[in-house]
Design a protein around this motif. Structure first.
Motif, short mmCIF file in Angstrom:
data_model
loop_
_atom_site.label_atom_id
_atom_site.label_comp_id
_atom_site.label_asym_id
_atom_site.label_seq_id
_atom_site.Cartn_x
_atom_site.Cartn_y
_atom_site.Cartn_z
N ILE A 1 -30.34 -3.54 10.66
CA ILE A 1 -31.42 -4.06 11.49
C ILE A 1 -30.87 -5.23 12.31
O ILE A 1 -30.27 -6.14 11.75
N SER A 2 -31.09 -5.19 13.62
CA SER A 2 -30.59 -6.24 14.50
C SER A 2 -31.71 -6.84 15.33
O SER A 2 -32.50 -6.11 15.95
N GLY A 3 -31.79 -8.19 15.33
CA GLY A 3 -32.68 -8.91 16.23
C GLY A 3 -34.14 -8.59 16.04
O GLY A 3 -34.62 -8.29 14.95
N GLY A 4 -34.90 -8.68 17.14
CA GLY A 4 -36.34 -8.49 17.12
C GLY A 4 -37.07 -9.76 17.51
O GLY A 4 -36.45 -10.78 17.85
N SER A 5 -38.39 -9.71 17.46
CA SER A 5 -39.24 -10.86 17.82
C SER A 5 -40.11 -11.25 16.64
O SER A 5 -40.56 -10.39 15.87
N ARG A 6 -40.35 -12.55 16.54
CA ARG A 6 -41.23 -13.09 15.50
C ARG A 6 -41.76 -14.43 15.98
O ARG A 6 -40.98 -15.31 16.37
N ASN A 7 -43.10 -14.57 15.99
CA ASN A 7 -43.74 -15.82 16.38
C ASN A 7 -43.28 -16.32 17.74
O ASN A 7 -43.05 -17.51 17.95
N GLY A 8 -43.10 -15.38 18.67
CA GLY A 8 -42.77 -15.76 20.04
C GLY A 8 -41.31 -16.07 20.29
O GLY A 8 -40.96 -16.51 21.39
N ARG A 9 -40.44 -15.88 19.32
CA ARG A 9 -39.02 -16.14 19.55
C ARG A 9 -38.19 -14.92 19.15
O ARG A 9 -38.60 -14.10 18.32
N HIS A 10 -37.02 -14.81 19.76
CA HIS A 10 -36.13 -13.68 19.49
C HIS A 10 -35.17 -14.04 18.36
O HIS A 10 -34.73 -15.20 18.24
N LEU A 11 -34.83 -13.05 17.55
CA LEU A 11 -33.95 -13.25 16.40
C LEU A 11 -32.53 -12.79 16.74
O LEU A 11 -32.33 -11.92 17.57
N ALA A 12 -31.56 -13.37 16.03
CA ALA A 12 -30.16 -13.07 16.31
C ALA A 12 -29.42 -12.58 15.07
O ALA A 12 -28.19 -12.52 15.08
N ASP A 13 -30.15 -12.21 14.02
CA ASP A 13 -29.48 -11.85 12.79
C ASP A 13 -29.22 -10.34 12.72
O ASP A 13 -29.77 -9.56 13.48
N VAL A 14 -28.36 -9.95 11.80
CA VAL A 14 -28.11 -8.54 11.48
C VAL A 14 -28.32 -8.39 9.97
O VAL A 14 -27.60 -8.99 9.18
N GLN A 15 -29.32 -7.62 9.58
CA GLN A 15 -29.67 -7.42 8.18
C GLN A 15 -29.28 -6.02 7.75
O GLN A 15 -29.34 -5.07 8.55
N VAL A 16 -28.88 -5.88 6.46
CA VAL A 16 -28.39 -4.60 5.95
C VAL A 16 -29.12 -4.27 4.66
O VAL A 16 -29.20 -5.11 3.75
N LEU A 17 -29.65 -3.04 4.57
CA LEU A 17 -30.26 -2.55 3.35
C LEU A 17 -29.36 -1.47 2.76
O LEU A 17 -29.07 -0.47 3.42
N ASP A 18 -28.92 -1.69 1.51
CA ASP A 18 -28.11 -0.71 0.80
C ASP A 18 -29.04 0.21 0.01
O ASP A 18 -29.73 -0.24 -0.91
N PHE A 19 -29.06 1.50 0.37
CA PHE A 19 -29.97 2.42 -0.30
C PHE A 19 -29.59 2.66 -1.77
O PHE A 19 -30.45 2.98 -2.59
N THR A 20 -28.33 2.52 -2.09
CA THR A 20 -27.90 2.79 -3.46
C THR A 20 -28.39 1.73 -4.43
O THR A 20 -28.66 2.02 -5.61
N SER A 21 -28.51 0.48 -3.96
CA SER A 21 -28.96 -0.60 -4.84
C SER A 21 -30.33 -1.15 -4.43
O SER A 21 -30.87 -2.01 -5.13
N SER A 22 -30.85 -0.68 -3.30
CA SER A 22 -32.14 -1.15 -2.78
C SER A 22 -32.16 -2.67 -2.63
O SER A 22 -33.13 -3.34 -3.00
N THR A 23 -31.10 -3.20 -2.07
CA THR A 23 -31.01 -4.65 -1.86
C THR A 23 -30.69 -4.94 -0.40
O THR A 23 -29.95 -4.19 0.26
N TRP A 24 -31.23 -6.07 0.09
CA TRP A 24 -30.96 -6.54 1.44
C TRP A 24 -29.84 -7.59 1.41
O TRP A 24 -29.68 -8.31 0.42
N SER A 25 -29.12 -7.67 2.50
CA SER A 25 -28.12 -8.72 2.67
C SER A 25 -27.97 -9.00 4.16
O SER A 25 -28.27 -8.16 5.00
N SER A 26 -27.50 -10.21 4.47
CA SER A 26 -27.24 -10.59 5.86
C SER A 26 -25.78 -10.35 6.19
O SER A 26 -24.89 -10.63 5.36
N LEU A 27 -25.54 -9.83 7.38
CA LEU A 27 -24.18 -9.52 7.79
C LEU A 27 -23.60 -10.71 8.55
O LEU A 27 -24.21 -11.21 9.51
N ARG A 28 -22.45 -11.18 8.10
CA ARG A 28 -21.77 -12.29 8.77
C ARG A 28 -20.71 -11.71 9.70
O ARG A 28 -19.81 -10.99 9.26
N LEU A 29 -20.83 -12.06 10.97
CA LEU A 29 -19.97 -11.48 12.00
C LEU A 29 -19.04 -12.55 12.56
O LEU A 29 -19.34 -13.74 12.55
#
Length: 510
Positions: A51-79
């Motif tokens: 998942i990359s970016g998007g809008s929330r509360n009138g501002r744009h996001l710059a993060d990249v989030q990753v969901l691992d289906f094997t463990s059902s856990t989220w993590s942030s991607l550091r680039l």
């Protein structure tokens, strides 16, 4: 629950084993979830959802989030940004992915490509990449006829080419242009399509069928939402608007779509008043719409700016939806196991020009067939088994005729459905006409009463001058009498005596 299709929760670890077909469930995840958002970009690579970016509360996001289906856990991607890949003046200060929304993410080789969206860094469409092996990112150099920067456009991968359609530029101008990016040469080209093109729009959905047809559904302008379907023949670059059948499809924008075995699933979206509650599927071979699931009004699936992807998990295909806005910024992950259908042969969509040409050929053939055909000689009908291609040609001709017969039957079925719809509309219009006629009679009676009242008012207005003259005469008499009282003492004494007598009850004099 509504129609038995309300979303429900699934058990961690075994959700994929007990999931019914065509039913959305909320996927439980462990740990911290990413912030809710909408108009983000999403893609599935292997067993991971990005998942990359998007809008929330009138501002744009710059993060990249990753969901691992094997463990059902989220993590942030550091680039880490590649210095050499950030060359232009507008992108020199950009580290990683910039804050953006309304963009698109495409899987290409071992990279995720992100195209445009709300961004202040360039006046032209920017192509950024994320290398999934090195976790490096940067801006890819493109040449050719670069399209103007925009948001709400559609980006579709066809072979090694990206097809961009429509959107809204930085000045809020709506677009319906077509640009193609060749990923082998990173060259942009603008395409001029013919025939009846879709109206300018943004926040629509697109899909490719049979590696030849680009389907465009819905979207909106600045004043209305659409529920129309257009098809672009990528071989001839001709637009057409084919007839569809099946369930009613409400206008919507901000929806998302994904294709599975010739079926185009549409989820989410809205009409600026409420979210769309139904999950649609279009059989692209038969052009038939169906509603496969329905949710409640406040369900995360009834959201604008939602994303949908296709994931292969434990050797099965699942639809994966995330995010969206319906009064709340959602961050739930919802999954559905689509019921696979046998894929029929790809349908050939004919543009108006192609249909007219086919009709003229058919007419010419019919005219020619009016003459009695000459009977062929027996040896030409039953050729010798000497490897002659005549029999093979006859088989091919028979096969083509059978395919044409199927097309005609489908067309007849479609026309019958259209006739039934017209008859139903005619009945409804007749009822409405009867109601309108009754209202018209009532309004005519009311008009007659109003005309009588107007005539009475006009009569009163006509007598107004005589009333004003009489009033003026009375004013003059009053003025004359007041002058007499002021200058004649006798009248004053008489007037005073009259007043005293009135006060004393008329008994005697002072």
């Amino acid at each position: 629950m509504e129609n038995g299709n309300q979303t429900s929760d699934a058990d961690v670890g075994i959700w994929y084993s007990s999931l019914a077909y065509d039913q959305w469930v909320t996927l439980p995840v462990a740990g911290r979830r990413p912030p809710g958002r909408y108009k983000h970009a999403a893609a599935v690579v292997g067993q991971r959802l990005y998942i990359s970016g998007g809008s929330r509360n009138g501002r744009h996001l710059a993060d990249v989030q990753v969901l691992d289906f094997t463990s059902s856990t989220w993590s942030s991607l550091r680039l880490s940004a590649i210095p050499d890949a950030v060359q232009s003046e507008s992108d020199r200060l950009v580290q990683g992915f910039p804050a953006t929304s309304g963009h698109h993410m495409i899987v290409w080789e071992q990279k995720l490509l992100c195209l445009d969206g709300h961004s202040k860094y360039s006046s032209f469409v920017t192509v950024r990449f994320l290398d999934l092996e090195t976790l490096e990112c940067g801006v890819m150099d493109t040449v050719g006829d670069l399209p103007v920067a925009r948001t709400g456009e559609s980006v579709t991968l066809v072979g090694s080419k990206l097809i961009m359609f429509g959107g809204e530029d930085a000045r809020r101008k709506l677009l319906n242009d077509i640009h193609i990016l060749d990923l082998d040469t990173m060259t942009w080209s603008k395409v001029e399509a013919t025939q009846n093109s879709p109206s300018p729009r943004y926040d629509h959905a697109t899909a490719v069928h049979a590696e030849r047809y680009l389907l465009v559904f819905g979207g909106c302008s600045h004043s209305t939402c659409f529920n129309d379907l257009y098809v672009l023949d990528l071989n001839t670059m001709e637009w057409s608007q084919p007839e569809t059948r099946g369930d009613y499809v409400s206008p919507r924008a901000g929806h998302a779509g994904i294709t599975v075995n010739g079926n185009w699933y549409i989820v989410g979206g809205g009409d600026n008043k409420s979210g769309s509650l139904d999950t649609l599927v279009l059989d692209m071979n038969k052009l038939v719409w169906s509603v496969v699931a329905t949710v409640n009004l406040r369900d995360p699936l009834a959201s604008e700016g939602i994303s949908i992807c296709l994931a292969n998990i434990h050797e099965e295909q699942f639809l994966v939806a995330f995010g969206g806005y319906n009064g709340n910024y959602n961050n739930e992950v919802l999954v559905m196991r689509p019921k696979l259908k046998d894929s029929a042969r790809p349908k050939i969509y004919m543009s108006p020009a192609a249909a007219a040409a086919a009709a003229s050929v058919t007419a010419a053939y019919s005219y020619k067939s009016e003459k009695p055909p000459e009977l062929p000689k027996p040896e030409s009908v039953y050729p010798k088994q000497d490897g002659s291609p005549v029999l093979a040609n006859m088989k091919d001709a028979k096969r083509l005729l059978e395919l044409s017969l199927i097309e005609v039957r489908e067309e007849n079925s479609m026309l019958k459905g259209k006739i039934d719809e017209i008859n139903s509309n005619h009945e409804e219009l007749s009822k409405e006409l009867t109601s309108v006629q009754g209202q018209l009679i009532s309004e005519r009676s009311r008009c007659f009463k109003l005309e009588a009242q107007i005539a009475e008012l006009e009569r009163l207005l006509e007598s107004r001058p005589s009333i004003e003259a009489e009033l003026q005469s009375l004013r003059k008499e009053k003025s004359t009498f007041e002058q007499i009282l002021e200058h004649d003492p006798a009248v004053q004494r008489q007037g005073s005596r009259g007043v005293w007598q009135w006060l004393s009850g008329g008994e005697g004099s002072p």
